[in-house]
Design a protein around this motif. Sequence first.
Motif, PDB file in Angstrom:
ATOM      1  N   GLY A 105       4.737   2.556 -24.603  1.00  0.00           N
ATOM      2  CA  GLY A 105       3.606   3.416 -24.302  1.00  0.00           C
ATOM      3  C   GLY A 105       2.516   2.751 -23.490  1.00  0.00           C
ATOM      4  N   MET A 106       2.703   1.519 -23.035  1.00  0.00           N
ATOM      5  CA  MET A 106       1.691   0.840 -22.228  1.00  0.00           C
ATOM      6  C   MET A 106       1.715   1.406 -20.807  1.00  0.00           C
ATOM      7  SD  MET A 106       2.167  -3.115 -23.531  1.00  0.00           S
ATOM      8  CE  MET A 106       0.729  -3.669 -22.624  1.00  0.00           C
ATOM      9  N   THR A 107       0.551   1.852 -20.323  1.00  0.00           N
ATOM     10  CA  THR A 107       0.456   2.405 -18.979  1.00  0.00           C
ATOM     11  C   THR A 107       0.368   1.287 -17.948  1.00  0.00           C
ATOM     12  OG1 THR A 107      -1.935   2.588 -19.213  1.00  0.00           O
ATOM     13  CG2 THR A 107      -0.611   4.516 -19.808  1.00  0.00           C
ATOM     14  N   LEU A 108       0.760   1.616 -16.717  1.00  0.00           N
ATOM     15  CA  LEU A 108       0.837   0.584 -15.680  1.00  0.00           C
ATOM     16  C   LEU A 108       0.834   1.226 -14.301  1.00  0.00           C
ATOM     17  CD1 LEU A 108       4.091   0.645 -14.592  1.00  0.00           C
ATOM     18  CD2 LEU A 108       4.363  -0.145 -16.955  1.00  0.00           C
ATOM     19  N   GLU A 109       0.596   0.395 -13.295  1.00  0.00           N
ATOM     20  CA  GLU A 109       0.776   0.740 -11.897  1.00  0.00           C
ATOM     21  C   GLU A 109       1.851  -0.175 -11.320  1.00  0.00           C
ATOM     22  OE1 GLU A 109      -2.878   0.447  -9.845  1.00  0.00           O
ATOM     23  OE2 GLU A 109      -3.720   2.292 -10.674  1.00  0.00           O
ATOM     24  N   ALA A 110       2.592   0.344 -10.369  1.00  0.00           N
ATOM     25  CA  ALA A 110       3.705  -0.428  -9.806  1.00  0.00           C
ATOM     26  C   ALA A 110       3.779  -0.196  -8.306  1.00  0.00           C
ATOM     27  CB  ALA A 110       5.021  -0.053 -10.476  1.00  0.00           C
ATOM     28  N   ASP A 111       4.169  -1.246  -7.605  1.00  0.00           N
ATOM     29  CA  ASP A 111       4.434  -1.182  -6.169  1.00  0.00           C
ATOM     30  C   ASP A 111       5.926  -1.358  -5.952  1.00  0.00           C
ATOM     31  OD1 ASP A 111       1.791  -0.840  -5.501  1.00  0.00           O
ATOM     32  OD2 ASP A 111       1.393  -2.987  -5.320  1.00  0.00           O
ATOM     33  N   ILE A 112       6.542  -0.352  -5.336  1.00  0.00           N
ATOM     34  CA  ILE A 112       7.974  -0.412  -5.026  1.00  0.00           C
ATOM     35  C   ILE A 112       8.130  -1.006  -3.636  1.00  0.00           C
ATOM     36  CG2 ILE A 112      10.086   0.921  -4.757  1.00  0.00           C
ATOM     37  CD1 ILE A 112       8.893   3.017  -6.612  1.00  0.00           C
ATOM     38  N   VAL A 113       8.776  -2.158  -3.553  1.00  0.00           N
ATOM     39  CA  VAL A 113       8.990  -2.838  -2.283  1.00  0.00           C
ATOM     40  C   VAL A 113      10.125  -2.126  -1.556  1.00  0.00           C
ATOM     41  CG1 VAL A 113       9.551  -5.022  -1.175  1.00  0.00           C
ATOM     42  CG2 VAL A 113       8.203  -5.010  -3.292  1.00  0.00           C
ATOM     43  N   GLN A 114       9.783  -1.428  -0.455  1.00  0.00           N
ATOM     44  CA  GLN A 114      10.764  -0.595   0.235  1.00  0.00           C
ATOM     45  C   GLN A 114      11.313  -1.242   1.498  1.00  0.00           C
ATOM     46  OE1 GLN A 114       8.516   3.000   0.835  1.00  0.00           O
ATOM     47  NE2 GLN A 114       9.101   3.839  -1.141  1.00  0.00           N
ATOM     48  N   ASP A 115      10.434  -1.842   2.342  1.00  0.00           N
ATOM     49  CA  ASP A 115      10.890  -2.357   3.632  1.00  0.00           C
ATOM     50  C   ASP A 115      10.094  -3.615   3.970  1.00  0.00           C
ATOM     51  OD1 ASP A 115      12.091  -2.715   6.032  1.00  0.00           O
ATOM     52  OD2 ASP A 115      10.974  -1.147   7.080  1.00  0.00           O
ATOM     53  N   ARG A 116      10.748  -4.590   4.589  1.00  0.00           N
ATOM     54  CA  ARG A 116      10.096  -5.843   4.978  1.00  0.00           C
ATOM     55  C   ARG A 116      10.549  -6.190   6.418  1.00  0.00           C
ATOM     56  NH1 ARG A 116       8.137 -10.024   1.779  1.00  0.00           N
ATOM     57  NH2 ARG A 116       9.167  -9.106  -0.039  1.00  0.00           N
ATOM     58  N   ARG A 117       9.568  -6.342   7.326  1.00  0.00           N
ATOM     59  CA  ARG A 117       9.883  -6.720   8.702  1.00  0.00           C
ATOM     60  C   ARG A 117       8.744  -7.564   9.264  1.00  0.00           C
ATOM     61  NH1 ARG A 117       9.486  -0.863  11.784  1.00  0.00           N
ATOM     62  NH2 ARG A 117       7.538  -0.163  10.816  1.00  0.00           N
ATOM     63  N   ARG A 118       9.023  -8.240  10.445  1.00  0.00           N
ATOM     64  CA  ARG A 118       8.047  -9.132  11.030  1.00  0.00           C
ATOM     65  C   ARG A 118       6.920  -8.331  11.700  1.00  0.00           C
ATOM     66  NH1 ARG A 118       9.939 -14.122  10.571  1.00  0.00           N
ATOM     67  NH2 ARG A 118      12.192 -14.433  10.381  1.00  0.00           N
ATOM     68  N   ILE A 119       5.777  -9.040  11.867  1.00  0.00           N
ATOM     69  CA  ILE A 119       4.599  -8.362  12.402  1.00  0.00           C
ATOM     70  C   ILE A 119       4.844  -7.917  13.836  1.00  0.00           C
ATOM     71  CG2 ILE A 119       2.176  -8.679  13.008  1.00  0.00           C
ATOM     72  CD1 ILE A 119       1.911 -10.553  10.641  1.00  0.00           C
ATOM     73  N   TRP A 120       5.519  -8.762  14.642  1.00  0.00           N
ATOM     74  CA  TRP A 120       5.752  -8.366  16.033  1.00  0.00           C
ATOM     75  C   TRP A 120       6.670  -7.149  16.110  1.00  0.00           C
ATOM     76  CZ3 TRP A 120      10.516  -8.088  18.268  1.00  0.00           C
ATOM     77  CH2 TRP A 120      11.578  -8.739  17.618  1.00  0.00           C
ATOM     78  N   GLU A 121       7.604  -7.005  15.125  1.00  0.00           N
ATOM     79  CA  GLU A 121       8.442  -5.813  15.112  1.00  0.00           C
ATOM     80  C   GLU A 121       7.622  -4.575  14.777  1.00  0.00           C
ATOM     81  OE1 GLU A 121      12.649  -7.896  13.669  1.00  0.00           O
ATOM     82  OE2 GLU A 121      11.405  -6.759  12.253  1.00  0.00           O
ATOM     83  N   TRP A 122       6.662  -4.745  13.870  1.00  0.00           N
ATOM     84  CA  TRP A 122       5.793  -3.621  13.523  1.00  0.00           C
ATOM     85  C   TRP A 122       4.904  -3.230  14.698  1.00  0.00           C
ATOM     86  CZ3 TRP A 122       0.321  -3.766  12.665  1.00  0.00           C
ATOM     87  CH2 TRP A 122      -0.207  -2.574  12.167  1.00  0.00           C
TER      88      TRP A 122
END
Length: 461
Positions: free
Chosen positions: A433-450
Amino acid sequence: MSTICQNTLTSASPDSPQAAPAEHPAAVNDTFFRKEVALAHANQWMGAIRLAQPMSVRIVACVALAIALCVFAYIFVGTVTRKARVTGMTLPAGGSLTISAMNPGILSRSFVTEGQAVVAGQALFEVSTERQGGSGEISMLVAQQLTIQKNTLVAERRTRMAQHRDKTAAIDERLLNINAEALELEQEIALAQRRRDLAKASLAKYETLQGNGFVSAAQTQQKQEELIDLGARVSTLARAKLQLQASRLNLTAERKASAGELDNTIAQLQRSEASVDKEIAENQSRKTSLILAPQAGAVATITYRPGQAVLAAQSLALLIPAANGKQTVEPLEVQLYAPSRVMGFVATGQTVLIRYQAYPYQKFGLQRGRIVDISKAPFAPNDLPPHLASTILSNAQQSAPGGNSSEALFRIRVQLSRQSIDVYGVAQPLRAGMTLEADIVQDRRRIWEWIAAPLLAAAQR
C-alpha cells in the motif's frame, strides 16, 4: 603647422640617431600615396608600433577553447533518456483479499492481530447482530419457539414410528395365525379328499352289488349322496384355502403400504426438521456470525476494533495470501496505473526508476524494477479495486494535473529488484500500500542524434 612639421622632417639628417631607416622600401614604392607621406610613416623616430597582449587574455582564450571542446564532446558522447512518469503503489504479487462483514452489527470479538499468519477456515472476527424487543432479545425468543417446534416434530416422528411398529407387529401376528390356519386347512383338505376317494370306491362296490341284486337301489343312492357331500366339503375347504391366501396377500400388502406411508411421513418430518434447523441457523446468524479466513495468508491490516459498529460488505481487514499455499507470504510488487497518452512506447522488460513517497529519493536514492506485465485493456474507474480506487485516482490526478479523473488507466506490473530499502544503514522492508512515483525508461540516444532528428527524418522522406 603642417609646413613646420614638414620642414622639420626634411631638415633632419639621415645620420641622426633619432631617425630610423626605412624598413619596407618595396612597400614605399608601391604605395598609393605620395613618397613623402610614405617616408614620414616609415621613418618614425619612436620605433615600430607593437600591441601588448596580457596573460589574462590567453587564459580566457584557453578556457573558452576548453569549454567549446567539452560542449562538442558532450554533444557527441552524451545521451538523452526519454522517460514516462506515472504513479502507483506496492501490492502483493499474488493480490490481496478483503475480509468483509456479511451483516450489519457490532464487532464483538477479534481473534487475530495484524501480521498474524492464519490458515484457511480459521475464525477471524465475530459480529453480533442482536436486536432487543419488549420481551427481551428477539433472536433468543425466536430460538425458543424454533426449539419447541423442533421438539414437537421429533416427538411426532417418534410417535409415528411407534405406531408403525405396533401395526407391523399386529400384521405379523395375523400372518402367523393365517399361516397356522392354512397348515391345518391343508391337513383337513387332505383328509376330506381321502374320505371322498373312499366314498367313491364304496359307491362303485354298491353299484356292482346292486347289479347282482345283493343291495337295493336306495342303498346305492345313499352312497351317492354321501359322495356328493364329501365333494362339497372338499370344495368348501379349497375355497377357505383361497380366502386364507387372499388374506395373507392383503396383510402383506398392508404391511408394505404401512412401511411406505411411514417412510413418507418420516421424510416429511425430516424436511420440516431441516427447515427448522435452517431457521435456527439463520436466527443464530442474526445473533452472531463468524467471519472465517478464505485461505491461508497473513493479516496485513485490521480496520475495526471490538465494540465498533460495522455495515454489511464493509471491509474489516486485508489478507495477504500465502505463496502457493505455503506459510510464506507473497513478495511485493509495484502496480503502476498510467493513462493511454504515455503507453505508446511502454513495453515489458523496460527498467523502472522508483521514488517512494515515504522515503525521499534525494536522501535514500532511486529504486529499480522491471516491467513484467501490461494489461491488454485499460481499467475504468469503476473497475479498479474498491479499496484502492480512491488512492489510485488521486495519485494519477496529482501526477497529471491536466488529466481527466474519469480516464481509463492501464495497469503495469513491475517486479522489484529489492524487497527492502536501506534507511540509515538498516534494511527497512517495504509494506503493501505504499504510494510512489516511477519513471519508465523508454528510449536512450545521443544528444547529436536528438538534435539532428528533424534533419534525419526529413532526409528519409
